[in-house]
Write a protein that holds these residues in place. Structure first.
Motif, PDB file in Angstrom:
ATOM      1  N   CYS A  56     -11.204  35.732  -9.401  1.00  0.00           N
ATOM      2  CA  CYS A  56     -12.658  35.801  -9.584  1.00  0.00           C
ATOM      3  C   CYS A  56     -13.075  35.658 -11.038  1.00  0.00           C
ATOM      4  O   CYS A  56     -12.352  36.041 -11.953  1.00  0.00           O
ATOM      5  N   CYS A  89     -12.254  30.189  -1.158  1.00  0.00           N
ATOM      6  CA  CYS A  89     -12.758  30.908  -2.326  1.00  0.00           C
ATOM      7  C   CYS A  89     -14.202  30.489  -2.561  1.00  0.00           C
ATOM      8  O   CYS A  89     -14.519  29.302  -2.470  1.00  0.00           O
ATOM      9  N   THR A 139     -17.361  39.387 -10.947  1.00  0.00           N
ATOM     10  CA  THR A 139     -17.301  39.039  -9.531  1.00  0.00           C
ATOM     11  C   THR A 139     -16.105  39.737  -8.890  1.00  0.00           C
ATOM     12  O   THR A 139     -15.106  39.996  -9.556  1.00  0.00           O
ATOM     13  N   GLY A 199     -18.147  31.898  -7.382  1.00  0.00           N
ATOM     14  CA  GLY A 199     -17.609  33.155  -7.885  1.00  0.00           C
ATOM     15  C   GLY A 199     -16.154  33.087  -8.321  1.00  0.00           C
ATOM     16  O   GLY A 199     -15.663  33.992  -8.980  1.00  0.00           O
ATOM     17  N   SER A 200     -15.444  32.001  -7.971  1.00  0.00           N
ATOM     18  CA  SER A 200     -14.013  32.003  -8.284  1.00  0.00           C
ATOM     19  C   SER A 200     -13.688  30.976  -9.353  1.00  0.00           C
ATOM     20  O   SER A 200     -14.427  30.024  -9.569  1.00  0.00           O
ATOM     21  N   CYS A 240     -14.222  36.356  -3.745  1.00  0.00           N
ATOM     22  CA  CYS A 240     -15.062  36.308  -4.950  1.00  0.00           C
ATOM     23  C   CYS A 240     -16.513  36.012  -4.604  1.00  0.00           C
ATOM     24  O   CYS A 240     -17.144  35.136  -5.209  1.00  0.00           O
TER      25      CYS A 240
END
Ligand code: NAG
Ligand code: NAG
Ligand code: NAG
Ligand code: NAG
Length: 539
Positions: A440, A422, A444, A426-427, A449
Protein backbone atom coordinates in the motif's frame (compact mmCIF):
# COMPACT_ATOMS: atom_id res chain seq x y z
CA UNK A 1 32.12 -11.27 -14.87
CA UNK A 2 30.97 -12.64 -18.20
CA UNK A 3 29.33 -15.47 -16.36
CA UNK A 4 27.28 -13.31 -14.11
CA UNK A 5 24.31 -13.19 -16.43
CA UNK A 6 24.34 -16.91 -16.82
CA UNK A 7 24.67 -17.33 -13.10
CA UNK A 8 21.84 -14.98 -12.36
CA UNK A 9 19.56 -16.87 -14.67
CA UNK A 10 20.65 -20.06 -13.07
CA UNK A 11 20.18 -18.65 -9.60
CA UNK A 12 16.73 -17.53 -10.56
CA UNK A 13 15.75 -21.04 -11.52
CA UNK A 14 17.21 -22.39 -8.36
CA UNK A 15 15.11 -19.95 -6.38
CA UNK A 16 12.05 -20.87 -8.35
CA UNK A 17 12.43 -24.53 -7.67
CA UNK A 18 13.18 -24.11 -4.01
CA UNK A 19 10.33 -21.72 -3.36
CA UNK A 20 7.76 -23.84 -5.06
CA UNK A 21 6.85 -27.44 -4.58
CA UNK A 22 9.81 -29.47 -5.74
CA UNK A 23 9.04 -31.16 -8.99
CA UNK A 24 9.31 -34.89 -9.47
CA UNK A 25 12.67 -36.55 -9.09
CA UNK A 26 12.90 -37.25 -12.79
CA UNK A 27 14.28 -33.76 -13.25
CA UNK A 28 17.97 -33.80 -13.62
CA UNK A 29 20.68 -32.55 -15.85
CA UNK A 30 20.41 -33.83 -19.35
CA UNK A 31 23.90 -33.80 -20.66
CA UNK A 32 23.42 -36.71 -22.96
CA UNK A 33 21.01 -36.79 -25.82
CA UNK A 34 19.43 -39.97 -24.52
CA UNK A 35 19.01 -40.57 -20.83
CA UNK A 36 17.04 -42.98 -18.70
CA UNK A 37 14.49 -41.38 -16.46
CA UNK A 38 11.90 -42.62 -14.03
CA UNK A 39 8.24 -41.76 -14.45
CA UNK A 40 5.01 -43.25 -13.21
CA UNK A 41 5.26 -45.68 -16.12
CA UNK A 42 8.69 -46.81 -14.94
CA UNK A 43 12.06 -46.38 -16.59
CA UNK A 44 11.93 -44.66 -19.96
CA UNK A 45 14.39 -43.10 -22.36
CA UNK A 46 14.37 -39.37 -22.71
CA UNK A 47 15.80 -37.60 -25.73
CA UNK A 48 17.33 -34.15 -25.69
CA UNK A 49 19.09 -31.77 -28.03
CA UNK A 50 22.32 -33.54 -28.64
CA UNK A 51 25.24 -31.23 -28.10
CA UNK A 52 28.31 -30.97 -25.88
CA UNK A 53 28.21 -28.69 -22.90
CA UNK A 54 29.22 -25.08 -23.22
CA UNK A 55 32.66 -24.58 -21.71
CA UNK A 56 35.71 -22.31 -21.45
CA UNK A 57 37.16 -22.57 -24.94
CA UNK A 58 40.44 -20.80 -24.19
CA UNK A 59 41.79 -24.08 -22.80
CA UNK A 60 41.80 -25.60 -26.27
CA UNK A 61 43.16 -22.89 -28.54
CA UNK A 62 46.49 -22.10 -30.14
CA UNK A 63 47.56 -18.49 -30.13
CA UNK A 64 49.71 -16.83 -32.78
CA UNK A 65 50.99 -13.27 -32.85
CA UNK A 66 51.80 -11.20 -35.93
CA UNK A 67 54.41 -9.80 -36.12
CA UNK A 68 55.87 -12.81 -34.26
CA UNK A 69 58.43 -10.77 -32.34
CA UNK A 70 56.01 -8.10 -31.13
CA UNK A 71 55.95 -9.26 -27.49
CA UNK A 72 57.97 -6.91 -25.28
CA UNK A 73 61.22 -7.83 -23.53
CA UNK A 74 63.55 -8.97 -26.31
CA UNK A 75 65.63 -6.85 -26.02
CA UNK A 76 64.55 -5.67 -22.56
CA UNK A 77 62.93 -2.27 -22.53
CA UNK A 78 61.32 -0.04 -19.96
CA UNK A 79 57.85 1.35 -20.36
CA UNK A 80 55.90 4.13 -18.70
CA UNK A 81 52.60 4.11 -16.91
CA UNK A 82 49.85 4.91 -19.38
CA UNK A 83 48.46 7.82 -17.41
CA UNK A 84 51.79 9.19 -16.23
CA UNK A 85 54.65 9.66 -18.72
CA UNK A 86 57.12 10.26 -15.89
CA UNK A 87 56.53 6.93 -14.20
CA UNK A 88 58.84 4.85 -16.36
CA UNK A 89 60.34 2.42 -13.91
CA UNK A 90 58.51 -0.61 -15.35
CA UNK A 91 60.61 -3.11 -17.18
CA UNK A 92 59.82 -5.90 -19.60
CA UNK A 93 62.48 -8.55 -19.93
CA UNK A 94 61.63 -11.77 -21.72
CA UNK A 95 64.55 -13.63 -20.15
CA UNK A 96 63.44 -12.94 -16.56
CA UNK A 97 60.23 -14.80 -15.68
CA UNK A 98 59.02 -12.14 -13.24
CA UNK A 99 59.46 -9.42 -15.85
CA UNK A 100 58.27 -11.31 -18.93
CA UNK A 101 54.82 -10.85 -20.52
CA UNK A 102 54.35 -13.81 -22.91
CA UNK A 103 51.06 -14.47 -24.76
CA UNK A 104 50.08 -17.40 -22.48
CA UNK A 105 49.34 -14.88 -19.75
CA UNK A 106 46.20 -13.85 -21.63
CA UNK A 107 44.71 -17.24 -20.79
CA UNK A 108 45.98 -18.09 -17.32
CA UNK A 109 43.56 -18.41 -14.47
CA UNK A 110 42.43 -15.20 -12.98
CA UNK A 111 42.64 -15.17 -9.25
CA UNK A 112 45.73 -17.29 -9.19
CA UNK A 113 47.65 -14.62 -11.05
CA UNK A 114 45.43 -11.61 -10.87
CA UNK A 115 47.55 -9.16 -12.81
CA UNK A 116 49.53 -11.20 -15.28
CA UNK A 117 49.30 -10.02 -18.84
CA UNK A 118 50.71 -10.20 -22.31
CA UNK A 119 52.35 -6.98 -23.42
CA UNK A 120 53.59 -5.71 -26.75
CA UNK A 121 56.72 -3.70 -27.42
CA UNK A 122 56.20 0.06 -27.10
CA UNK A 123 55.35 2.41 -29.97
CA UNK A 124 58.92 3.59 -30.38
CA UNK A 125 58.69 3.57 -34.17
CA UNK A 126 55.91 6.16 -34.21
CA UNK A 127 54.52 7.40 -36.63
CA UNK A 128 54.75 3.95 -38.22
CA UNK A 129 51.57 2.26 -36.95
CA UNK A 130 51.87 -0.15 -34.05
CA UNK A 131 49.73 -3.06 -35.24
CA UNK A 132 49.40 -6.54 -33.82
CA UNK A 133 47.29 -9.52 -34.88
CA UNK A 134 46.39 -12.03 -32.20
CA UNK A 135 44.99 -15.15 -33.82
CA UNK A 136 43.19 -17.79 -31.78
CA UNK A 137 42.76 -21.13 -33.55
CA UNK A 138 40.79 -24.16 -32.49
CA UNK A 139 41.23 -26.36 -35.60
CA UNK A 140 37.59 -27.21 -34.99
CA UNK A 141 34.29 -25.43 -35.54
CA UNK A 142 32.91 -24.10 -32.30
CA UNK A 143 29.67 -22.35 -31.46
CA UNK A 144 29.92 -19.32 -29.22
CA UNK A 145 27.51 -19.33 -26.30
CA UNK A 146 28.57 -16.26 -24.35
CA UNK A 147 30.15 -12.86 -24.88
CA UNK A 148 33.76 -12.69 -25.95
CA UNK A 149 35.41 -10.54 -23.29
CA UNK A 150 38.87 -9.03 -23.65
CA UNK A 151 40.46 -7.27 -20.69
CA UNK A 152 43.10 -4.67 -21.49
CA UNK A 153 45.56 -4.02 -18.73
CA UNK A 154 46.57 -0.62 -19.92
CA UNK A 155 43.94 1.32 -21.80
CA UNK A 156 41.60 -0.03 -24.45
CA UNK A 157 42.85 0.43 -28.01
CA UNK A 158 41.79 3.43 -30.04
CA UNK A 159 41.14 1.16 -33.02
CA UNK A 160 40.58 -2.55 -33.17
CA UNK A 161 38.82 -5.12 -35.35
CA UNK A 162 37.59 -8.49 -34.18
CA UNK A 163 37.58 -10.95 -37.08
CA UNK A 164 36.44 -14.52 -37.48
CA UNK A 165 37.17 -17.39 -39.78
CA UNK A 166 34.91 -20.32 -40.54
CA UNK A 167 37.42 -22.21 -42.66
CA UNK A 168 40.41 -22.71 -40.37
CA UNK A 169 41.97 -19.34 -41.19
CA UNK A 170 41.81 -19.42 -44.97
CA UNK A 171 39.35 -16.53 -45.20
CA UNK A 172 38.43 -13.91 -42.65
CA UNK A 173 35.37 -11.77 -42.05
CA UNK A 174 35.04 -8.83 -39.70
CA UNK A 175 32.94 -9.56 -36.61
CA UNK A 176 32.93 -6.12 -35.01
CA UNK A 177 34.83 -2.85 -35.28
CA UNK A 178 35.89 -0.87 -32.22
CA UNK A 179 37.10 2.73 -32.26
CA UNK A 180 37.02 5.97 -30.31
CA UNK A 181 35.83 7.53 -33.58
CA UNK A 182 34.19 5.02 -35.93
CA UNK A 183 33.65 7.49 -38.72
CA UNK A 184 37.23 8.59 -38.77
CA UNK A 185 38.77 5.16 -38.25
CA UNK A 186 36.54 2.97 -40.43
CA UNK A 187 34.13 5.29 -42.24
CA UNK A 188 31.30 3.71 -40.31
CA UNK A 189 28.58 5.28 -38.23
CA UNK A 190 28.92 4.29 -34.61
CA UNK A 191 26.30 1.82 -33.41
CA UNK A 192 25.71 -0.35 -30.44
CA UNK A 193 24.26 -3.85 -30.45
CA UNK A 194 21.19 -2.41 -28.78
CA UNK A 195 20.48 -0.49 -31.98
CA UNK A 196 20.06 -3.79 -33.85
CA UNK A 197 16.94 -5.94 -34.10
CA UNK A 198 15.97 -9.49 -35.08
CA UNK A 199 16.20 -8.42 -38.71
CA UNK A 200 19.56 -6.70 -38.49
CA UNK A 201 21.19 -8.98 -35.96
CA UNK A 202 23.79 -10.17 -38.47
CA UNK A 203 24.92 -6.64 -39.29
CA UNK A 204 28.59 -5.94 -38.66
CA UNK A 205 28.83 -2.75 -36.62
CA UNK A 206 31.45 -0.33 -35.38
CA UNK A 207 31.03 0.53 -31.72
CA UNK A 208 32.52 3.37 -29.70
CA UNK A 209 31.29 1.90 -26.45
CA UNK A 210 34.52 0.22 -25.47
CA UNK A 211 37.23 2.42 -26.80
CA UNK A 212 37.79 5.22 -24.36
CA UNK A 213 41.38 5.23 -23.28
CA UNK A 214 42.94 4.99 -19.87
CA UNK A 215 40.90 7.88 -18.50
CA UNK A 216 38.02 5.55 -17.68
CA UNK A 217 38.31 2.69 -15.27
CA UNK A 218 36.84 0.10 -17.54
CA UNK A 219 39.33 -2.25 -19.14
CA UNK A 220 36.91 -4.50 -20.90
CA UNK A 221 35.79 -5.01 -24.48
CA UNK A 222 32.83 -7.20 -25.29
CA UNK A 223 31.61 -8.94 -28.36
CA UNK A 224 27.99 -9.25 -27.42
CA UNK A 225 26.69 -12.75 -28.05
CA UNK A 226 24.03 -12.65 -25.34
CA UNK A 227 22.53 -9.38 -26.50
CA UNK A 228 22.18 -10.88 -29.95
CA UNK A 229 20.57 -14.03 -28.53
CA UNK A 230 18.18 -11.77 -26.68
CA UNK A 231 16.62 -10.52 -29.91
CA UNK A 232 15.13 -13.99 -30.19
CA UNK A 233 15.02 -15.26 -26.63
CA UNK A 234 13.90 -12.09 -24.86
CA UNK A 235 15.85 -9.76 -22.59
CA UNK A 236 16.58 -12.36 -19.93
CA UNK A 237 16.95 -15.20 -22.41
CA UNK A 238 13.75 -16.67 -21.04
CA UNK A 239 12.47 -17.92 -24.34
CA UNK A 240 15.39 -19.94 -25.65
CA UNK A 241 12.90 -22.05 -27.59
CA UNK A 242 12.36 -19.14 -29.90
CA UNK A 243 16.10 -18.75 -30.46
CA UNK A 244 16.49 -22.45 -31.12
CA UNK A 245 13.59 -22.39 -33.51
CA UNK A 246 15.47 -19.75 -35.49
CA UNK A 247 18.79 -21.55 -35.23
CA UNK A 248 17.17 -24.75 -36.47
CA UNK A 249 15.88 -23.10 -39.59
CA UNK A 250 18.33 -20.29 -40.40
CA UNK A 251 21.81 -21.40 -41.42
CA UNK A 252 23.07 -17.84 -41.63
CA UNK A 253 22.18 -17.25 -38.02
CA UNK A 254 23.81 -20.51 -36.94
CA UNK A 255 26.92 -19.61 -38.88
CA UNK A 256 27.07 -16.15 -37.34
CA UNK A 257 27.78 -17.67 -33.93
CA UNK A 258 30.13 -20.30 -35.33
CA UNK A 259 33.91 -19.89 -35.74
CA UNK A 260 37.04 -21.94 -36.21
CA UNK A 261 39.37 -19.02 -35.49
CA UNK A 262 39.17 -15.54 -34.06
CA UNK A 263 41.55 -12.70 -34.76
CA UNK A 264 41.99 -9.58 -32.67
CA UNK A 265 43.50 -6.92 -34.89
CA UNK A 266 44.99 -4.19 -32.73
CA UNK A 267 45.39 -1.19 -35.00
CA UNK A 268 46.15 1.74 -32.73
CA UNK A 269 46.93 1.68 -29.02
CA UNK A 270 45.17 3.78 -26.40
CA UNK A 271 46.46 7.30 -26.61
CA UNK A 272 43.95 8.97 -24.35
CA UNK A 273 44.66 12.40 -25.77
CA UNK A 274 44.21 13.90 -29.18
CA UNK A 275 47.88 13.92 -29.99
CA UNK A 276 50.51 11.31 -29.50
CA UNK A 277 53.09 12.50 -26.99
CA UNK A 278 56.18 11.92 -29.14
CA UNK A 279 58.56 12.57 -26.28
CA UNK A 280 57.19 9.67 -24.27
CA UNK A 281 56.45 6.90 -26.73
CA UNK A 282 57.16 4.31 -24.05
CA UNK A 283 53.64 5.11 -22.74
CA UNK A 284 52.01 3.46 -25.74
CA UNK A 285 51.69 -0.28 -26.11
CA UNK A 286 49.06 -3.04 -25.88
CA UNK A 287 48.60 -5.17 -22.79
CA UNK A 288 45.92 -7.85 -22.40
CA UNK A 289 45.37 -9.66 -19.15
CA UNK A 290 42.48 -11.90 -20.10
CA UNK A 291 40.47 -13.22 -23.04
CA UNK A 292 37.27 -15.12 -22.43
CA UNK A 293 35.71 -17.26 -25.11
CA UNK A 294 32.91 -19.56 -24.10
CA UNK A 295 31.35 -22.00 -26.48
CA UNK A 296 30.93 -25.60 -27.44
CA UNK A 297 32.15 -27.92 -30.13
CA UNK A 298 29.87 -27.85 -33.11
CA UNK A 299 28.76 -31.42 -33.64
CA UNK A 300 25.64 -30.75 -35.70
CA UNK A 301 23.59 -32.00 -32.77
CA UNK A 302 24.87 -35.52 -33.26
CA UNK A 303 27.18 -35.73 -30.22
CA UNK A 304 27.07 -34.89 -26.55
CA UNK A 305 30.79 -35.20 -25.97
CA UNK A 306 33.74 -33.43 -27.45
CA UNK A 307 37.15 -34.84 -26.55
CA UNK A 308 40.50 -33.09 -26.48
CA UNK A 309 43.09 -35.52 -27.66
CA UNK A 310 46.50 -34.88 -29.21
CA UNK A 311 45.77 -31.16 -28.75
CA UNK A 312 42.75 -31.48 -31.00
CA UNK A 313 39.03 -31.27 -30.31
CA UNK A 314 36.82 -33.99 -31.82
CA UNK A 315 33.11 -34.70 -31.51
CA UNK A 316 32.21 -38.20 -30.31
CA UNK A 317 29.60 -38.69 -32.99
CA UNK A 318 26.44 -40.68 -32.39
CA UNK A 319 23.52 -41.58 -34.63
CA UNK A 320 25.92 -43.38 -36.98
CA UNK A 321 27.43 -40.09 -38.12
CA UNK A 322 31.12 -39.31 -38.46
CA UNK A 323 33.60 -36.53 -39.35
CA UNK A 324 35.13 -33.87 -37.07
CA UNK A 325 31.74 -32.13 -36.76
CA UNK A 326 29.59 -35.28 -37.25
CA UNK A 327 28.87 -33.80 -40.64
CA UNK A 328 28.66 -37.08 -42.58
CA UNK A 329 26.92 -40.40 -42.36
CA UNK A 330 29.14 -43.32 -41.46
CA UNK A 331 30.06 -45.67 -44.28
CA UNK A 332 27.29 -48.19 -44.83
CA UNK A 333 24.82 -45.99 -42.95
CA UNK A 334 23.74 -43.87 -45.83
CA UNK A 335 20.24 -45.27 -46.03
CA UNK A 336 18.88 -41.75 -45.60
CA UNK A 337 20.60 -38.47 -46.34
CA UNK A 338 22.56 -36.75 -43.60
CA UNK A 339 20.90 -33.83 -41.88
CA UNK A 340 21.76 -31.94 -38.73
CA UNK A 341 19.96 -32.79 -35.53
CA UNK A 342 17.58 -30.37 -33.91
CA UNK A 343 17.87 -28.00 -30.99
CA UNK A 344 14.24 -28.41 -30.14
CA UNK A 345 13.02 -31.22 -27.97
CA UNK A 346 10.84 -33.99 -29.15
CA UNK A 347 8.23 -33.91 -30.57
CA UNK A 348 9.09 -30.73 -32.46
CA UNK A 349 12.74 -31.42 -32.88
CA UNK A 350 14.41 -34.70 -33.50
CA UNK A 351 17.88 -36.12 -33.39
CA UNK A 352 17.17 -37.25 -36.94
CA UNK A 353 17.75 -40.86 -36.09
CA UNK A 354 14.65 -42.61 -34.88
CA UNK A 355 11.25 -41.88 -33.45
CA UNK A 356 11.24 -41.83 -29.68
CA UNK A 357 8.76 -43.52 -27.44
CA UNK A 358 5.86 -41.26 -26.52
CA UNK A 359 6.72 -41.87 -22.86
CA UNK A 360 9.49 -39.34 -23.07
CA UNK A 361 6.86 -36.62 -23.29
CA UNK A 362 5.89 -37.23 -19.67
CA UNK A 363 9.00 -35.24 -18.87
CA UNK A 364 7.42 -32.32 -19.85
CA UNK A 365 5.67 -31.68 -16.53
CA UNK A 366 3.57 -28.51 -16.59
CA UNK A 367 0.84 -29.47 -14.11
CA UNK A 368 -1.73 -29.37 -16.86
CA UNK A 369 -1.16 -25.71 -17.65
CA UNK A 370 0.73 -26.36 -20.89
CA UNK A 371 1.39 -29.29 -23.14
CA UNK A 372 4.54 -27.95 -24.72
CA UNK A 373 8.13 -27.87 -23.51
CA UNK A 374 11.38 -26.53 -24.82
CA UNK A 375 14.94 -27.47 -24.19
CA UNK A 376 17.22 -24.75 -22.76
CA UNK A 377 20.81 -25.63 -23.29
CA UNK A 378 22.17 -22.90 -21.04
CA UNK A 379 20.57 -24.68 -18.12
CA UNK A 380 20.58 -28.05 -19.75
CA UNK A 381 16.97 -28.55 -18.90
CA UNK A 382 13.45 -28.42 -20.25
CA UNK A 383 10.88 -25.73 -19.58
CA UNK A 384 7.16 -25.43 -20.23
CA UNK A 385 6.08 -23.04 -22.96
CA UNK A 386 3.03 -20.73 -22.81
CA UNK A 387 1.73 -21.63 -19.37
CA UNK A 388 -2.02 -21.07 -19.08
CA UNK A 389 -4.36 -20.29 -16.16
CA UNK A 390 -2.19 -17.36 -15.06
CA UNK A 391 0.73 -19.60 -14.19
CA UNK A 392 4.38 -19.23 -15.13
CA UNK A 393 7.73 -20.86 -14.36
CA UNK A 394 9.74 -23.80 -15.57
CA UNK A 395 6.87 -26.17 -14.84
CA UNK A 396 4.06 -23.60 -14.78
CA UNK A 397 4.36 -24.00 -11.03
CA UNK A 398 4.29 -20.30 -10.14
CA UNK A 399 1.62 -17.64 -10.40
CA UNK A 400 2.04 -14.80 -12.84
CA UNK A 401 2.77 -11.40 -11.34
CA UNK A 402 -0.50 -9.90 -10.20
CA UNK A 403 -1.78 -13.31 -9.04
CA UNK A 404 -1.28 -15.35 -5.91
CA UNK A 405 -1.47 -19.00 -5.01
CA UNK A 406 -4.89 -20.37 -4.08
CA UNK A 407 -4.12 -22.23 -0.86
CA UNK A 408 -7.04 -24.60 -1.27
CA UNK A 409 -6.22 -25.61 -4.84
CA UNK A 410 -3.75 -28.24 -6.04
CA UNK A 411 -0.94 -27.23 -8.40
CA UNK A 412 -2.81 -28.76 -11.33
CA UNK A 413 -6.09 -26.97 -10.57
CA UNK A 414 -7.24 -24.38 -13.08
CA UNK A 415 -8.04 -22.08 -10.16
CA UNK A 416 -4.55 -22.33 -8.71
CA UNK A 417 -3.81 -18.63 -9.22
CA UNK A 418 -6.08 -15.90 -7.91
CA UNK A 419 -5.91 -12.34 -9.14
CA UNK A 420 -4.50 -9.90 -6.56
CA UNK A 421 -7.03 -7.16 -7.34
CA UNK A 422 -4.89 -4.50 -5.70
CA UNK A 423 -6.70 -1.18 -5.65
CA UNK A 424 -4.91 0.75 -8.39
CA UNK A 425 -5.19 4.05 -6.51
CA UNK A 426 -4.14 2.73 -3.13
CA UNK A 427 -1.37 0.29 -4.00
CA UNK A 428 2.18 0.76 -5.17
CA UNK A 429 1.91 -1.88 -7.90
CA UNK A 430 -0.45 -4.65 -8.95
CA UNK A 431 1.47 -7.50 -7.28
CA UNK A 432 0.64 -9.10 -3.96
CA UNK A 433 2.33 -11.49 -1.58
CA UNK A 434 1.59 -15.18 -1.14
CA UNK A 435 -1.56 -14.53 0.86
CA UNK A 436 -2.97 -11.88 -1.44
CA UNK A 437 -1.80 -8.78 0.41
CA UNK A 438 -0.96 -5.80 -1.79
CA UNK A 439 1.72 -3.21 -1.06
CA UNK A 440 0.00 0.00 0.00
CA UNK A 441 0.88 3.64 -0.50
CA UNK A 442 1.38 5.87 2.55
CA UNK A 443 -1.82 6.45 4.47
CA UNK A 444 -3.46 3.40 2.92
CA UNK A 445 -4.19 -0.01 4.40
CA UNK A 446 -6.22 -3.19 3.96
CA UNK A 447 -5.30 -6.36 2.06
CA UNK A 448 -6.20 -4.71 -1.25
CA UNK A 449 -5.10 -1.20 -0.18
CA UNK A 450 -8.58 0.23 -0.39
CA UNK A 451 -8.89 1.58 3.14
CA UNK A 452 -7.40 4.67 4.76
CA UNK A 453 -5.40 4.89 7.96
CA UNK A 454 -6.76 7.30 10.64
CA UNK A 455 -6.08 10.91 9.69
CA UNK A 456 -6.50 10.12 6.00
CA UNK A 457 -9.52 10.14 3.76
CA UNK A 458 -10.24 8.52 0.43
CA UNK A 459 -10.05 10.96 -2.42
CA UNK A 460 -8.52 9.25 -5.47
CA UNK A 461 -6.53 7.19 -2.99
CA UNK A 462 -5.90 8.08 0.63
CA UNK A 463 -4.97 11.70 1.24
CA UNK A 464 -4.00 13.21 4.61
CA UNK A 465 -6.94 15.05 6.12
CA UNK A 466 -6.89 18.76 5.49
CA UNK A 467 -9.94 19.61 7.51
CA UNK A 468 -12.20 17.91 10.00
CA UNK A 469 -14.67 18.87 12.64
CA UNK A 470 -12.35 18.66 15.65
CA UNK A 471 -8.96 20.20 14.99
CA UNK A 472 -8.72 21.52 11.50
CA UNK A 473 -11.58 23.87 10.93
CA UNK A 474 -12.36 25.57 7.66
CA UNK A 475 -12.51 29.29 8.38
CA UNK A 476 -14.60 32.23 7.38
CA UNK A 477 -17.66 30.07 6.87
CA UNK A 478 -15.99 27.44 4.70
CA UNK A 479 -17.25 23.86 4.89
CA UNK A 480 -15.16 20.73 5.05
CA UNK A 481 -15.64 18.44 2.08
CA UNK A 482 -14.63 14.77 2.54
CA UNK A 483 -11.88 15.87 4.95
CA UNK A 484 -9.69 16.71 2.02
CA UNK A 485 -10.64 20.26 1.14
CA UNK A 486 -12.49 23.29 2.40
CA UNK A 487 -15.23 24.69 0.19
CA UNK A 488 -14.88 28.45 0.72
CA UNK A 489 -17.37 31.30 0.42
CA UNK A 490 -16.77 33.39 -2.70
CA UNK A 491 -14.71 36.09 -1.04
CA UNK A 492 -12.24 33.63 0.51
CA UNK A 493 -9.62 31.28 -0.69
CA UNK A 494 -6.66 29.28 0.69
CA UNK A 495 -6.55 25.75 1.93
CA UNK A 496 -8.60 26.64 5.03
CA UNK A 497 -10.38 29.62 3.40
CA UNK A 498 -8.01 31.74 5.47
CA UNK A 499 -7.19 34.28 2.74
CA UNK A 500 -9.22 36.99 1.17
CA UNK A 501 -9.50 36.35 -2.54
CA UNK A 502 -8.71 40.02 -3.24
CA UNK A 503 -5.51 39.72 -1.22
CA UNK A 504 -4.35 36.89 -3.37
CA UNK A 505 -5.10 38.93 -6.46
CA UNK A 506 -3.39 41.99 -4.94
CA UNK A 507 -6.49 44.13 -5.46
CA UNK A 508 -7.70 44.80 -1.90
CA UNK A 509 -8.33 48.45 -0.99
CA UNK A 510 -5.62 50.02 1.25
CA UNK A 511 -8.17 50.39 4.07
CA UNK A 512 -9.42 46.84 3.95
CA UNK A 513 -6.77 45.77 6.46
CA UNK A 514 -4.21 43.35 5.23
CA UNK A 515 -4.58 41.22 8.30
CA UNK A 516 -8.19 40.31 7.74
CA UNK A 517 -7.78 36.59 7.91
CA UNK A 518 -6.54 35.34 11.25
CA UNK A 519 -2.77 34.91 11.08
CA UNK A 520 -0.76 32.28 12.78
CA UNK A 521 -3.68 30.48 14.31
CA UNK A 522 -2.75 27.12 15.83
CA UNK A 523 -4.69 25.36 13.11
CA UNK A 524 -2.66 27.06 10.42
CA UNK A 525 0.63 26.28 12.08
CA UNK A 526 -0.43 22.69 12.40
CA UNK A 527 -1.38 22.70 8.76
CA UNK A 528 2.03 24.08 7.88
CA UNK A 529 3.66 21.26 9.76
CA UNK A 530 1.36 18.65 8.28
CA UNK A 531 1.86 19.71 4.73
CA UNK A 532 5.56 20.20 5.24
CA UNK A 533 5.44 23.42 3.28
CA UNK A 534 5.68 26.98 4.44
CA UNK A 535 2.37 28.75 4.21
CA UNK A 536 2.70 32.27 2.80
CA UNK A 537 1.34 33.56 6.12
CA UNK A 538 4.41 32.47 8.02
CA UNK A 539 6.73 34.74 6.06
C1 NAG B 1 46.57 -8.95 -39.71
O1 NAG B 1 45.66 -9.75 -40.46
C2 NAG B 1 45.10 -9.10 -41.59
C3 NAG B 1 44.13 -10.05 -42.25
O2 NAG B 1 43.17 -10.45 -41.34
C4 NAG B 1 46.22 -8.69 -42.56
O3 NAG B 1 45.68 -8.00 -43.64
C5 NAG B 1 47.20 -7.80 -41.82
O4 NAG B 1 48.28 -7.49 -42.65
C6 NAG B 1 47.73 -8.50 -40.58
N1 NAG B 1 48.54 -7.57 -39.82
C7 NAG B 1 49.70 -7.90 -39.27
C8 NAG B 1 50.38 -6.87 -38.47
O5 NAG B 1 50.17 -9.01 -39.43
C1 NAG C 1 23.47 -47.22 -35.88
O1 NAG C 1 23.43 -48.38 -36.68
C2 NAG C 1 23.27 -49.57 -35.92
C3 NAG C 1 23.41 -50.73 -36.86
O2 NAG C 1 22.55 -50.59 -37.97
C4 NAG C 1 21.92 -49.56 -35.24
O3 NAG C 1 21.74 -50.74 -34.48
C5 NAG C 1 21.88 -48.39 -34.31
O4 NAG C 1 20.60 -48.26 -33.71
C6 NAG C 1 22.18 -47.10 -35.08
N1 NAG C 1 22.32 -46.07 -34.09
C7 NAG C 1 21.58 -44.97 -34.13
C8 NAG C 1 21.77 -44.04 -32.98
O5 NAG C 1 20.81 -44.73 -35.02
C1 NAG D 1 -9.51 -21.83 -4.98
O1 NAG D 1 -9.56 -23.17 -5.42
C2 NAG D 1 -10.73 -23.86 -5.06
C3 NAG D 1 -10.58 -25.32 -5.48
O2 NAG D 1 -10.50 -25.40 -6.88
C4 NAG D 1 -11.94 -23.20 -5.72
O3 NAG D 1 -13.13 -23.86 -5.34
C5 NAG D 1 -11.99 -21.75 -5.29
O4 NAG D 1 -13.00 -21.08 -5.99
C6 NAG D 1 -10.66 -21.07 -5.60
N1 NAG D 1 -10.69 -19.72 -5.06
C7 NAG D 1 -10.68 -18.63 -5.84
C8 NAG D 1 -10.75 -17.33 -5.15
O5 NAG D 1 -10.62 -18.71 -7.07
C1 NAG E 1 1.48 -11.04 3.34
O1 NAG E 1 1.46 -9.79 3.97
C2 NAG E 1 0.64 -9.75 5.14
C3 NAG E 1 0.58 -8.31 5.63
O2 NAG E 1 1.85 -7.74 5.61
C4 NAG E 1 1.22 -10.67 6.19
O3 NAG E 1 0.40 -10.69 7.33
C5 NAG E 1 1.26 -12.08 5.59
O4 NAG E 1 1.89 -12.97 6.49
C6 NAG E 1 2.04 -12.09 4.29
N1 NAG E 1 1.94 -13.39 3.69
C7 NAG E 1 3.01 -14.01 3.19
C8 NAG E 1 2.78 -15.37 2.65
O5 NAG E 1 4.12 -13.50 3.19
Amino acid sequence: MYLSRFLSIHALWVTVSSVMQPYPLVWGHYDVCKTQIYTEEGKVWDYMACQPESTDMTKYLKVKLDPPDITCGDPPESFCAMGNPYMCNNECDASTPELAHPPELMFDFEGRHPSTFWQSATWKEYPKPLQVNITLSWSKTIELTDNIVITFESGRPDQMILEKSLDYGRTWQPYQYYATDCLHAFHMDPKSVKDLSQHTVLEIICTEEYSTGYSTNSKIIHFEIKDRFAFFAGPRLRNMASLYGQLDTTKKLRDFFTVTDLRIRLLRPAVGEIFVDELHLARYFYAISDIKVRGRCKCNLHATMCVYDNSKLTCECEHNTTGPDCGKCKKNYQGRPWSPGSYLPIPKGTANTFVPALDSLSNCECFGHSNRCSYIDLLNTVICVSCKHNTRGQHCELCRLGYFRNASAQLDDENVCIECYCNPLGSIHDRCNGSGFCECKTGTTGPKCDECLPGNSWYYGCQPNVCDNELLHCQNGGTCHNNVRCVCPDAYTGILCEKLRCEEAGSCGSDSGQGAPPRGSPALLLLTVLLGTASPLVF
